[in-house]
Write a protein that holds these residues in place. Structure first.
Motif, PDB file in Angstrom:
ATOM      1  N   ARG A  51     -13.124  -5.950 -15.541  1.00  0.00           N
ATOM      2  CA  ARG A  51     -11.933  -6.191 -14.711  1.00  0.00           C
ATOM      3  C   ARG A  51     -10.744  -6.549 -15.589  1.00  0.00           C
ATOM      4  NH1 ARG A  51     -15.383 -10.403 -11.117  1.00  0.00           N
ATOM      5  NH2 ARG A  51     -17.103  -8.982 -10.680  1.00  0.00           N
ATOM      6  N   GLY A  52      -9.639  -5.896 -15.346  1.00  0.00           N
ATOM      7  CA  GLY A  52      -8.452  -6.156 -16.146  1.00  0.00           C
ATOM      8  C   GLY A  52      -7.193  -5.765 -15.404  1.00  0.00           C
ATOM      9  N   PRO A  53      -6.046  -5.837 -16.067  1.00  0.00           N
ATOM     10  CA  PRO A  53      -4.780  -5.496 -15.414  1.00  0.00           C
ATOM     11  C   PRO A  53      -4.733  -4.022 -15.007  1.00  0.00           C
ATOM     12  CG  PRO A  53      -4.424  -6.735 -17.454  1.00  0.00           C
ATOM     13  CD  PRO A  53      -5.866  -6.340 -17.434  1.00  0.00           C
ATOM     14  N   VAL A  54      -4.126  -3.777 -13.851  1.00  0.00           N
ATOM     15  CA  VAL A  54      -3.958  -2.414 -13.334  1.00  0.00           C
ATOM     16  C   VAL A  54      -2.554  -2.306 -12.761  1.00  0.00           C
ATOM     17  CG1 VAL A  54      -4.821  -0.635 -11.763  1.00  0.00           C
ATOM     18  CG2 VAL A  54      -6.407  -2.354 -12.699  1.00  0.00           C
ATOM     19  N   LEU A  55      -1.790  -1.313 -13.206  1.00  0.00           N
ATOM     20  CA  LEU A  55      -0.454  -1.136 -12.630  1.00  0.00           C
ATOM     21  C   LEU A  55      -0.389   0.173 -11.871  1.00  0.00           C
ATOM     22  CD1 LEU A  55       1.517   1.071 -14.291  1.00  0.00           C
ATOM     23  CD2 LEU A  55       1.501  -0.748 -15.994  1.00  0.00           C
ATOM     24  N   VAL A  56       0.574   0.242 -10.949  1.00  0.00           N
ATOM     25  CA  VAL A  56       0.748   1.406 -10.087  1.00  0.00           C
ATOM     26  C   VAL A  56       2.211   1.825 -10.134  1.00  0.00           C
ATOM     27  CG1 VAL A  56       0.514   2.320  -7.756  1.00  0.00           C
ATOM     28  CG2 VAL A  56      -1.081   0.571  -8.567  1.00  0.00           C
ATOM     29  N   THR A  57       2.454   3.119 -10.348  1.00  0.00           N
ATOM     30  CA  THR A  57       3.820   3.626 -10.327  1.00  0.00           C
ATOM     31  C   THR A  57       4.181   4.059  -8.908  1.00  0.00           C
ATOM     32  OG1 THR A  57       3.349   5.965 -10.702  1.00  0.00           O
ATOM     33  CG2 THR A  57       3.415   4.521 -12.651  1.00  0.00           C
ATOM     34  N   PRO A  58       5.463   4.137  -8.579  1.00  0.00           N
ATOM     35  CA  PRO A  58       5.849   4.565  -7.228  1.00  0.00           C
ATOM     36  C   PRO A  58       5.525   6.030  -6.937  1.00  0.00           C
ATOM     37  CG  PRO A  58       7.775   4.316  -8.625  1.00  0.00           C
ATOM     38  CD  PRO A  58       6.625   3.745  -9.386  1.00  0.00           C
ATOM     39  N   THR A  59       5.150   6.789  -7.965  1.00  0.00           N
ATOM     40  CA  THR A  59       4.740   8.174  -7.752  1.00  0.00           C
ATOM     41  C   THR A  59       3.233   8.295  -7.549  1.00  0.00           C
ATOM     42  OG1 THR A  59       4.612   8.524 -10.147  1.00  0.00           O
ATOM     43  CG2 THR A  59       6.681   9.111  -9.061  1.00  0.00           C
ATOM     44  N   GLY A  60       2.519   7.156  -7.510  1.00  0.00           N
ATOM     45  CA  GLY A  60       1.101   7.174  -7.190  1.00  0.00           C
ATOM     46  C   GLY A  60       0.159   7.300  -8.362  1.00  0.00           C
ATOM     47  N   ARG A  61       0.615   6.953  -9.552  1.00  0.00           N
ATOM     48  CA  ARG A  61      -0.267   6.952 -10.723  1.00  0.00           C
ATOM     49  C   ARG A  61      -0.789   5.544 -10.958  1.00  0.00           C
ATOM     50  NH1 ARG A  61      -2.152  11.615 -11.522  1.00  0.00           N
ATOM     51  NH2 ARG A  61      -2.662  11.046 -13.674  1.00  0.00           N
TER      52      ARG A  61
END
Length: 223
Positions: free
Chosen positions: A121-131
């Protein structure tokens, strides 16, 4: 350098500009190198470099790989006058495994209940384009099953990612799992890759199940 592009840059509130600087400095304080991104100007990005043809999100500095820094004082200076995006070079403090949203959600559900616990488990980011981008320990290549799979992109040395709260034309980059939630720890890359392989197979994607000629089994790192 900025005289001909300054008026077009999206105007942020003083609070938003302070937030960009504070967040960039916080990344640096935790040992994550930072480099300033080009500024959003309507639907394109401008970096101030004469003749730069890049209109998408990109580093503001031509020598960004060399200039990237985890020095909080240096990082703070970049955001004092311009509303730069916050970019994090990869292949240094971490690598990144990038996937589409439908896979990202499956993998996140899998790692949250994984028997390995915090090791996956670690950091996860999301872009506004769905990546969806999973930050993992650096240095491990993709497993043979994923090496030629266009559903997964590994960001290592020479690459970068936009980090929250960078604003893109479609919206703002956000954390699905913030670094603080993960206690700034990074998961084992192979454990996350295993979860990706399971998610891909569950969605009907056919992967190479056996090692290709010339490939050696990848080592599993200790927890």
């Amino acid at each position: 350098m900025w005289g001909n592009v300054g008026p077009r840059v999206v105007q942020l509130s003083p609070l938003e500009r302070v937030r960009l600087r504070r967040v960039a400095v916080r990344y640096a304080l935790h040992g994550w190198e930072v480099t300033p991104g080009a500024c959003l100007a309507r639907s394109r990005f401008v970096c101030g470099r004469a003749g730069c043809p890049t209109v998408g999100c990109h580093p503001a500095l031509e020598n960004w790989e060399h200039a990237a820094s985890a020095d909080p004082a240096r990082v703070a200076t970049w955001w004092r006058t311009r509303p730069h995006g916050v970019l994090l070079p990869t292949g240094r403090a971490f690598d990144v495994l990038e996937v589409a949203a439908h896979l990202g959600r499956r993998v996140l559900d899998a790692v949250q209940t994984h028997p390995a616990g915090p090791g996956v488990r670690g950091p996860v980011l999301v872009t506004p384009t769905g990546r969806w981008m999973f930050l993992v320990r650096p240095g491990d290549p993709l497993r043979p099953e994923l090496d030629h799979c266009f559903h997964v992109v590994r960001h290592g040395p020479g690459s970068w990612i936009p980090a929250p709260p960078t604003r893109l034309p479609e919206g703002t980059v956000r954390w699905a799992v913030a670094p603080e939630q993960a206690r700034w720890r990074l998961p084992d890359s192979y454990l996350v890759q295993n979860a990706l392989i399971d998610a891909l197979r569950a969605t009907g994607v056919t992967l190479t199940s056996e090692l290709l000629p010339g490939h050696l089994p990848l080592p599993r790192r200790g927890m």
